[in-house]
Design an enzyme around this catalytic site. Structure first.
Site, PDB file in Angstrom:
ATOM      1  N   ASP A 127      31.728  40.425  31.829  1.00  0.00           N
ATOM      2  CA  ASP A 127      32.773  41.133  31.427  1.00  0.00           C
ATOM      3  C   ASP A 127      33.404  40.060  30.321  1.00  0.00           C
ATOM      4  O   ASP A 127      33.910  39.230  30.591  1.00  0.00           O
ATOM      5  CB  ASP A 127      34.004  41.107  32.515  1.00  0.00           C
ATOM      6  CG  ASP A 127      35.191  41.747  31.970  1.00  0.00           C
ATOM      7  OD1 ASP A 127      35.154  42.573  31.130  1.00  0.00           O
ATOM      8  OD2 ASP A 127      36.297  41.519  32.718  1.00  0.00           O
ATOM      9  N   GLU A 153      29.590  44.549  29.914  1.00  0.00           N
ATOM     10  CA  GLU A 153      30.352  45.884  29.612  1.00  0.00           C
ATOM     11  C   GLU A 153      30.331  45.894  27.822  1.00  0.00           C
ATOM     12  O   GLU A 153      30.376  44.993  27.191  1.00  0.00           O
ATOM     13  CB  GLU A 153      31.855  45.587  29.904  1.00  0.00           C
ATOM     14  CG  GLU A 153      33.022  46.612  29.658  1.00  0.00           C
ATOM     15  CD  GLU A 153      33.918  46.189  30.180  1.00  0.00           C
ATOM     16  OE1 GLU A 153      34.646  47.570  30.498  1.00  0.00           O
ATOM     17  OE2 GLU A 153      34.628  45.204  30.295  1.00  0.00           O
ATOM     18  N   ASP A 196      38.662  39.655  36.415  1.00  0.00           N
ATOM     19  CA  ASP A 196      37.582  39.491  35.486  1.00  0.00           C
ATOM     20  C   ASP A 196      36.265  39.497  36.350  1.00  0.00           C
ATOM     21  O   ASP A 196      35.246  39.938  35.957  1.00  0.00           O
ATOM     22  CB  ASP A 196      37.746  38.346  34.537  1.00  0.00           C
ATOM     23  CG  ASP A 196      39.031  38.416  33.463  1.00  0.00           C
ATOM     24  OD1 ASP A 196      39.177  39.469  33.011  1.00  0.00           O
ATOM     25  OD2 ASP A 196      39.634  37.703  33.882  1.00  0.00           O
TER      26      ASP A 196
END
EC number: 3.1.21.10
Length: 154
Positions: A7, A67, A139
């Site tokens: 992430d 991501e 996260d």
């Protein structure tokens, strides 16, 4: 298969490592790479690359799932994109194949809807990885969702 979910961010990079070799998904590690906002962005990028390099050497992932962002107007856009570039470069340097997923695809893969709420995705992560407690911080939980999406979408 060992998958590293990432992430991206500048202040905090979430990571999650899963293993799928025994027929089910198992969490091996998760956490964050944290950088100090009081130092130069270039130094922060070096820290991200260094910590990511250590994770790659430790876990030897066969795939990385990252991501993919779609930014509009944001003051942090440039720095996050730069950090993402460092992440992609580090993965390429260690020849870790990479796939990218936008947030809606991650939500769809985990919770069945591209518009799922964060808690629905977290519930799916806990169920898929057979976790008693939610991974923290957020996260890291997001990175595990990204890793699982990499497994489901392979």
């Amino acid at each position: 298969m060992r998958i590293l979910g990432i992430d991206p961010g500048l202040a905090r990079v979430g990571y999650g490592v899963i293993d799928t070799s025994n027929g089910q998904q198992q969490m091996l590690d998760c956490g964050i790479i944290r950088t100090n906002p009081g130092i130069d962005d270039g130094v922060r990028m070096v820290e991200i690359a260094s910590d990511l390099r250590q994770l790659i050497r430790r876990w030897k992932p066969q795939l990385a799932a990252v991501e993919k962002f779609f930014f509009y107007r944001s003051s942090t856009t440039i720095s996050v994109v730069q950090a993402r570039g460092v992440i992609i470069m580090t993965l390429a340097r260690f020849r870790v194949p990479m796939v990218e997923f936008p947030p809606m695809q991650i939500k769809l893969a985990l919770a069945g809807s591209g518009h799922a709420e964060k808690d629905e995705v977290l519930d799916a992560v806990m169920r898929e990885l057979n976790l008693d407690q939610p991974p923290r911080p957020d996260d890291a939980a997001d990175a595990l969702a990204i890793a699982l999406t990499g497994w489901f979408q392979r």
